[in-house]
Design a protein around this motif. Structure first.
Motif, PDB file in Angstrom:
ATOM      1  N   ARG A  15       0.818  -1.204   0.000  1.00 14.51           N
ATOM      2  CA  ARG A  15       0.000   0.000   0.000  1.00 14.51           C
ATOM      3  C   ARG A  15       0.858   1.263   0.000  1.00 14.51           C
ATOM      4  N   CYS A  16       1.983   1.235   0.690  1.00  9.37           N
ATOM      5  CA  CYS A  16       2.862   2.408   0.717  1.00  9.37           C
ATOM      6  C   CYS A  16       3.434   2.704  -0.666  1.00  9.37           C
ATOM      7  N   MET A  17       3.897   1.661  -1.352  1.00 10.27           N
ATOM      8  CA  MET A  17       4.415   1.850  -2.707  1.00 10.27           C
ATOM      9  C   MET A  17       3.314   2.329  -3.643  1.00 10.27           C
ATOM     10  N   ASP A  18       2.107   1.780  -3.478  1.00 10.71           N
ATOM     11  CA  ASP A  18       0.970   2.201  -4.299  1.00 10.71           C
ATOM     12  C   ASP A  18       0.691   3.687  -4.113  1.00 10.71           C
ATOM     13  N   ILE A  19       0.690   4.139  -2.868  1.00 11.34           N
ATOM     14  CA  ILE A  19       0.379   5.546  -2.577  1.00 11.34           C
ATOM     15  C   ILE A  19       1.426   6.474  -3.164  1.00 11.34           C
ATOM     16  N   MET A  20       2.696   6.230  -2.848  1.00  7.67           N
ATOM     17  CA  MET A  20       3.755   7.114  -3.343  1.00  7.67           C
ATOM     18  C   MET A  20       3.903   7.010  -4.853  1.00  7.67           C
ATOM     19  N   GLY A  21       3.731   5.796  -5.396  1.00 11.85           N
ATOM     20  CA  GLY A  21       3.829   5.624  -6.836  1.00 11.85           C
ATOM     21  C   GLY A  21       2.767   6.398  -7.592  1.00 11.85           C
ATOM     22  N   ALA A  22       1.601   6.591  -6.964  1.00 13.28           N
ATOM     23  CA  ALA A  22       0.517   7.351  -7.588  1.00 13.28           C
ATOM     24  C   ALA A  22       0.663   8.848  -7.359  1.00 13.28           C
ATOM     25  N   GLY A  23       1.663   9.244  -6.571  1.00  8.58           N
ATOM     26  CA  GLY A  23       1.854  10.663  -6.283  1.00  8.58           C
ATOM     27  C   GLY A  23       1.074  11.140  -5.080  1.00  8.58           C
ATOM     28  N   GLY A  24       0.581  10.207  -4.258  1.00  9.65           N
ATOM     29  CA  GLY A  24      -0.181  10.586  -3.078  1.00  9.65           C
ATOM     30  C   GLY A  24       0.719  10.849  -1.880  1.00  9.65           C
ATOM     31  N   PHE A  25       0.154  11.537  -0.896  1.00 10.89           N
ATOM     32  CA  PHE A  25       0.861  11.829   0.350  1.00 10.89           C
ATOM     33  C   PHE A  25       0.664  10.650   1.301  1.00 10.89           C
ATOM     34  N   LEU A  26       1.757  10.063   1.779  1.00 11.27           N
ATOM     35  CA  LEU A  26       1.724   8.885   2.644  1.00 11.27           C
ATOM     36  C   LEU A  26       1.939   9.259   4.098  1.00 11.27           C
ATOM     37  N   MET A  27       0.976   8.866   4.942  1.00 10.04           N
ATOM     38  CA  MET A  27       1.103   8.943   6.392  1.00 10.04           C
ATOM     39  C   MET A  27       1.052   7.510   6.909  1.00 10.04           C
ATOM     40  N   SER A  28       2.151   7.016   7.455  1.00 11.17           N
ATOM     41  CA  SER A  28       2.257   5.609   7.835  1.00 11.17           C
ATOM     42  C   SER A  28       2.632   5.448   9.294  1.00 11.17           C
ATOM     43  N   ASN A  29       2.271   4.304   9.858  1.00 12.05           N
ATOM     44  CA  ASN A  29       2.875   3.904  11.121  1.00 12.05           C
ATOM     45  C   ASN A  29       4.365   3.645  10.873  1.00 12.05           C
ATOM     46  N   TYR A  30       5.123   3.504  11.941  1.00 13.10           N
ATOM     47  CA  TYR A  30       6.568   3.295  11.811  1.00 13.10           C
ATOM     48  C   TYR A  30       6.855   1.911  11.258  1.00 13.10           C
ATOM     49  N   GLN A  31       7.601   1.862  10.166  1.00 11.65           N
ATOM     50  CA  GLN A  31       8.117   0.620   9.589  1.00 11.65           C
ATOM     51  C   GLN A  31       9.598   0.864   9.276  1.00 11.65           C
ATOM     52  N   ALA A  32      10.483   0.093   9.885  1.00  6.80           N
ATOM     53  CA  ALA A  32      11.914   0.368   9.794  1.00  6.80           C
ATOM     54  C   ALA A  32      12.428   0.404   8.358  1.00  6.80           C
ATOM     55  N   ASP A  33      11.892  -0.483   7.497  1.00  4.78           N
ATOM     56  CA  ASP A  33      12.404  -0.526   6.118  1.00  4.78           C
ATOM     57  C   ASP A  33      12.088   0.743   5.345  1.00  4.78           C
ATOM     58  N   LEU A  34      11.027   1.447   5.722  1.00  2.00           N
ATOM     59  CA  LEU A  34      10.735   2.721   5.063  1.00  2.00           C
ATOM     60  C   LEU A  34      11.910   3.683   5.211  1.00  2.00           C
ATOM     61  N   LEU A  35      12.522   3.683   6.391  1.00  3.32           N
ATOM     62  CA  LEU A  35      13.627   4.606   6.645  1.00  3.32           C
ATOM     63  C   LEU A  35      14.904   4.191   5.932  1.00  3.32           C
ATOM     64  N   GLU A  36      14.942   2.942   5.474  1.00  3.20           N
ATOM     65  CA  GLU A  36      16.107   2.478   4.711  1.00  3.20           C
ATOM     66  C   GLU A  36      16.089   3.035   3.291  1.00  3.20           C
ATOM     67  N   HIS A  37      14.893   3.308   2.758  1.00  8.01           N
ATOM     68  CA  HIS A  37      14.766   3.717   1.365  1.00  8.01           C
ATOM     69  C   HIS A  37      14.227   5.128   1.172  1.00  8.01           C
ATOM     70  N   PHE A  38      13.575   5.676   2.196  1.00  6.71           N
ATOM     71  CA  PHE A  38      12.953   6.993   2.078  1.00  6.71           C
ATOM     72  C   PHE A  38      13.278   7.831   3.305  1.00  6.71           C
TER      73      PHE A  38
END
Length: 413
Positions: free
Chosen positions: A335-358
């Motif tokens: 869902r996170c990739m879907d949101i950002m890939g579509a150009g949407g603003f992502l508000m997520s709970n903490y997921q460590a791998d997100l901080l590895e790439h973004f």
């Protein structure tokens, strides 16, 4: 049978047999393989969840014999998620098997077939990949999920000549201040409810660890909390026996399939209800299959089609929530990739791998508590320019390094 014949490209001459089932990403994966010059042979294969199925195995035997060069590492069988049955057939034929896992949990990963030398299994959760590595298993690797940015960018909100635009009358259904797309895990006969015969002390213990886990981001501890008398009571209420070719433990199954889904039901209901109550002037939209009468302040719009409708929700909603299923310990949910890939603003709970790439605050935003979620939603609803800039940055990052073409190159070339 050939559903995507490759054009001239770096993969020219490579054949990939794709036993496909009803899964997300099929069209996007075929598009990427075609663009990179891979010849893809598709076949419907609903038996991916079977451990033993002689008819399906014979079908795969014949397809491999007809279409693939056995022992040639350039040719391969590919599936989304992992199939022990397919792995064993590939091992027999000395053919490379590439499996890209997007489901969590996925009990088939704990089949002893996971060590078959033909396997190249990619999981999107770094913690899960590390778990296998710690056991000396070398066939499982970390690979984030992806988005088809080219397809998503072509989906315009205003009508366009390419036939993929969204008519003005349809914009209202996908527009709002805060949106959540996903299951509420409020179906009848949920697995957790099948433990209802347990004594009160065991029910209280499970409720306690679910409530405690709701307050902790970034560390999944429920599996290690299932031991002793409580585990025995769970087995009495609904015994779990591992698959004959599996090494999964009852603790893994109960924590990930029973408790994590119950936690998701409570957490998603709580957070959406809280946002509707605390931000009454904002429209909170929920896109899900089942009714939610317990959330009167939330607009339940109903389910949306993954390919044709969901991207418009992400484009037209000011804030798009990701509330991860906790069985995804560190990974970036699709869902996170879907949101950002579509150009949407992502508000997520903490997921460590997100901080590895973004970069948080630059490409996306994460919340750490109920109060933090309310505060950040209120802030970004009041700061459109900053919110749009973050959404644009996330989109650029996904387009640059997280497309299906990127993943095909990493897995096959």
């Amino acid at each position: 049978m050939i559903c995507a014949k490759g054009s001239a490209g770096i993969g020219i001459g490579m054949n990939v047999l794709f036993p496909e089932w009803k899964n997300f990403g099929k069209e996007d994966m075929l598009d990427a393989m075609h663009n990179l010059g891979i010849n893809v042979i598709c076949v419907e294969f609903e038996a991916i969840h079977d451990r033993v199925n002689p008819e399906a195995e014979a079908k795969l035997d014949a397809l491999i014999e007809e279409y693939l060069n056995k022992g040639d590492d350039s040719d391969a069988v590919f599936t989304f998620n992992y199939s022990p049955l397919i792995s064993n057939v590939c091992k027999k034929h000395n053919v490379k098997y590439v499996a890209w896992v997007y489901d969590s949990p996925l009990v088939s990963l704990f089949s002893y077939t996971i060590i078959n030398p033909c396997n190249h299994v990619y999981v999107f959760d770094r913690a899960l990949a590390d778990r296998f590595a710690s056991e000396g298993i070398t066939t499982v690797h970390y690979m984030p999920l992806a988005a088809n940015v080219r397809r998503l960018d072509a989906m315009h909100v205003s009508p366009s000549g390419n036939g993929r635009g969204l008519a003005p009358e349809a914009v209202k259904r996908v527009s709002g201040d805060i949106a959540f797309v996903g299951s509420m895990y409020n179906e009848k006969h949920q697995l957790y409810e099948r433990l209802s015969s347990m004594p009160d002390f065991a029910k209280g213990y499970l409720d306690g660890i679910i409530e405690a886990q709701m307050k902790v981001q970034g560390y999944f501890f429920m599996e290690e909390m299932l031991k002793g008398p409580v585990l025995e009571e769970m087995k009495k209420a609904l015994d779990y026996k591992p698959n004959r070719d599996g090494v999964e433990t009852p603790e893994y199954v109960y924590a990930n399939y029973f408790l994590a889904r119950k936690l998701a039901e409570r957490e998603r209901r709580h957070l959406l209800g809280m946002l509707a109550e605390e931000l009454p002037d904002s429209r909170v939209n929920l896109y899900t299959h089942n009714p939610t009468p317990e959330l009167p302040g939330v607009h339940n719009v109903g389910a949306v089609d993954y390919y044709n409708d969901m991207p418009y929700v992400f484009k037209c909603s000011r804030i798009n929530l990701n509330i991860s299923l906790r069985s995804i310990q560190t990974g970036i949910p699709l869902r996170c990739m879907d949101i950002m890939g579509a150009g949407g603003f992502l508000m997520s709970n903490y997921q460590a791998d997100l901080l590895e790439h973004f970069i948080p605050g630059e490409d996306f935003v994460y919340y750490e508590s109920d109060e933090d979620l309310i505060s950040k939603c209120r802030y970004y609803l009041e700061h459109d320019e900053e919110r749009r800039a973050i959404a644009a940055n996330g989109h650029i990052k996904v387009a640059a390094a997280h497309t299906y073409e990127d993943r095909v190159r990493q897995m096959f070339m």
